[in-house]
Enzyme design. Sequence first.
Site, PDB file in Angstrom:
ATOM      1  N   SER A   1       0.852  -1.188   0.000  1.00  0.00           N
ATOM      2  CA  SER A   1       0.000   0.000   0.000  1.00  0.00           C
ATOM      3  C   SER A   1       0.885   1.234   0.000  1.00  0.00           C
ATOM      4  O   SER A   1       1.964   1.226   0.603  1.00  0.00           O
ATOM      5  CB  SER A   1      -0.874  -0.018   1.252  1.00  0.00           C
ATOM      6  OG  SER A   1      -1.391   1.269   1.489  1.00  0.00           O
TER       7      SER A   1
ATOM      8  N   GLY B   1     -15.176   7.340   9.799  1.00  0.00           N
ATOM      9  CA  GLY B   1     -16.569   6.907   9.660  1.00  0.00           C
ATOM     10  C   GLY B   1     -17.058   7.021   8.224  1.00  0.00           C
ATOM     11  O   GLY B   1     -18.254   7.127   7.971  1.00  0.00           O
ATOM     12  N   LEU B   2     -16.135   7.007   7.261  1.00  0.00           N
ATOM     13  CA  LEU B   2     -16.518   7.157   5.853  1.00  0.00           C
ATOM     14  C   LEU B   2     -16.212   5.867   5.071  1.00  0.00           C
ATOM     15  O   LEU B   2     -16.083   5.887   3.847  1.00  0.00           O
ATOM     16  CB  LEU B   2     -15.802   8.368   5.239  1.00  0.00           C
ATOM     17  CG  LEU B   2     -16.068   9.704   5.959  1.00  0.00           C
ATOM     18  CD1 LEU B   2     -15.226  10.823   5.370  1.00  0.00           C
ATOM     19  CD2 LEU B   2     -17.548  10.087   5.898  1.00  0.00           C
ATOM     20  N   SER B   3     -16.049   4.785   5.803  1.00  0.00           N
ATOM     21  CA  SER B   3     -15.941   3.450   5.195  1.00  0.00           C
ATOM     22  C   SER B   3     -14.690   3.220   4.365  1.00  0.00           C
ATOM     23  O   SER B   3     -14.752   2.670   3.257  1.00  0.00           O
ATOM     24  CB  SER B   3     -17.167   3.131   4.336  1.00  0.00           C
ATOM     25  OG  SER B   3     -18.260   2.970   5.154  1.00  0.00           O
TER      26      SER B   3
ATOM     27  N   ASP C   1     -22.267  -0.439   4.256  1.00  0.00           N
ATOM     28  CA  ASP C   1     -21.052   0.211   3.730  1.00  0.00           C
ATOM     29  C   ASP C   1     -20.582  -0.459   2.445  1.00  0.00           C
ATOM     30  O   ASP C   1     -20.261   0.206   1.459  1.00  0.00           O
ATOM     31  CB  ASP C   1     -19.929   0.155   4.770  1.00  0.00           C
ATOM     32  CG  ASP C   1     -20.329   0.817   6.073  1.00  0.00           C
ATOM     33  OD1 ASP C   1     -21.342   1.540   6.069  1.00  0.00           O
ATOM     34  OD2 ASP C   1     -19.645   0.596   7.081  1.00  0.00           O
TER      35      ASP C   1
ATOM     36  N   TYR D   1     -19.373  -1.479  19.107  1.00  0.00           N
ATOM     37  CA  TYR D   1     -20.274  -1.754  17.974  1.00  0.00           C
ATOM     38  C   TYR D   1     -20.957  -3.113  18.183  1.00  0.00           C
ATOM     39  O   TYR D   1     -22.176  -3.224  18.111  1.00  0.00           O
ATOM     40  CB  TYR D   1     -19.479  -1.736  16.662  1.00  0.00           C
ATOM     41  CG  TYR D   1     -20.344  -1.905  15.442  1.00  0.00           C
ATOM     42  CD1 TYR D   1     -20.864  -0.802  14.775  1.00  0.00           C
ATOM     43  CD2 TYR D   1     -20.668  -3.173  14.956  1.00  0.00           C
ATOM     44  CE1 TYR D   1     -21.686  -0.957  13.658  1.00  0.00           C
ATOM     45  CE2 TYR D   1     -21.483  -3.336  13.855  1.00  0.00           C
ATOM     46  CZ  TYR D   1     -21.984  -2.235  13.206  1.00  0.00           C
ATOM     47  OH  TYR D   1     -22.785  -2.393  12.099  1.00  0.00           O
TER      48      TYR D   1
HETATM   49  C1  GLA Z   1     -20.768   0.965  10.478  1.00  0.00           C
HETATM   50  C2  GLA Z   1     -21.139  -0.423   9.948  1.00  0.00           C
HETATM   51  C3  GLA Z   1     -22.424  -0.370   9.138  1.00  0.00           C
HETATM   52  C4  GLA Z   1     -23.544   0.329   9.913  1.00  0.00           C
HETATM   53  C5  GLA Z   1     -23.063   1.657  10.486  1.00  0.00           C
HETATM   54  C6  GLA Z   1     -24.083   2.298  11.380  1.00  0.00           C
HETATM   55  O1  GLA Z   1     -20.462   1.821   9.425  1.00  0.00           O
HETATM   56  O2  GLA Z   1     -20.106  -0.940   9.161  1.00  0.00           O
HETATM   57  O3  GLA Z   1     -22.817  -1.672   8.771  1.00  0.00           O
HETATM   58  O4  GLA Z   1     -24.060  -0.496  10.910  1.00  0.00           O
HETATM   59  O5  GLA Z   1     -21.857   1.505  11.221  1.00  0.00           O
HETATM   60  O6  GLA Z   1     -25.218   2.653  10.660  1.00  0.00           O
END
Ligand code: GLA
EC number: 2.7.1.6
Length: 386
Positions: A67, A124-126, A172, A222
Amino acid sequence: MNIEELKQQFVNKYGKGEVSVYFSPGRVNLIGEHTDYNGGFVFPCALTFGTYCLIRKNDKKSFHFASLNVENEADITIDQLTEPVGNEWFNYPLGVIAQFVKKGKTPDIGADLLFWGNVPNGAGLSSSAALEMVTGVAINDIYGYAEERVELVKMGQMAEHEFAGVHCGIMDQFASGMAHKDHALFLNCDTLDYEQVPVKLDGVKIVIGNTNSPHKLDSGMYNKRVAECKAAVKAIQPFKSIKQLGELSWEDFLEVQDKIEDETVRKRARHVISEIKRTRDAVDALKAGKLEKFGQLMNGSHDSLRDDYEVTGNELDTMVEEARKIDGVIGSRMTGGGFGGSTVSLVKDEAVDAFIEQVGRNYEARTGLKPEFYVAEVGEGSHKVC
Ligand code: GLA
């Protein structure tokens, strides 16, 4: 970095020759938080930033992962593809390749992979879903495995469960894999039916505020929420036959809420069921061009995540509070899993500069953290670049 530069980096590392380039975006969820693993609705859209994967088959019996964002590299032999390695970043792509192997699709020959991403980690943007999806799409294509895109989405989710230990829902990976430019995905996470809804925000921008809070999405917290939702289902089952909270309407919930004795569990269920209703209402509002209504629902979503689901924390709450003080802010909420990460706000064009300046200043004064802001463009889901 542009594509030519990325290809040059690949050649520097692995030598001259053909190389294929794939891209998967990060996502921002507009509304519908912590509903996906309850069979509810979500409404995310893809961003224009994401993760690139450059890939070429090699003539070895191993996969090489490198990477441009992190130093650690790995060489994993074909017979080791189903074993995670500590907490390494390459568990995400490895976890996806493991899903192919589990389906009996074991590569006969290895490949060299180089990743580069511009989704901020822990925002928090995957960024992790982008990394999973780009791997799935790339491997599927160059090995000719012919998996449907939605299957690749499920494989990305399984990689997250098995190789990262986060029992996430499907939002996501689905957003990263399936979303279309200038559209948000209205997804039923139970049936996986979905609708691509145009995001036409005349005179309004989507502004993402990264709290830069040191807390990352904590898999422990979570997974605890996932377990609390299961406990709510269990408490309701003697009175109503349901498998997941998403099967209850708000009216159903009002009828059965007293049966949930544990107050925390009751609050968690209240968030999920009210959020599902807000999400449906928000999509109707957007389709009808009622942006003010959409914004109010976003505000309601944040307040419920703060008070009932308890996944916001000081930084997200502070940023949202400061955002709502600005004239021209239609709505503001946390987005993603919570416990740090980012907020999403709808801001009138003429207020965007003031928003970034004032929210930035006040947030920093109150938390001691320097935030970052991005005016989001709604991008295209996973695809081959060249
Ligand atoms: C994270 C998880 C998702 C979802 C969100 C909350 O991003 O990966 O699957 O549960 O939190 O909405």
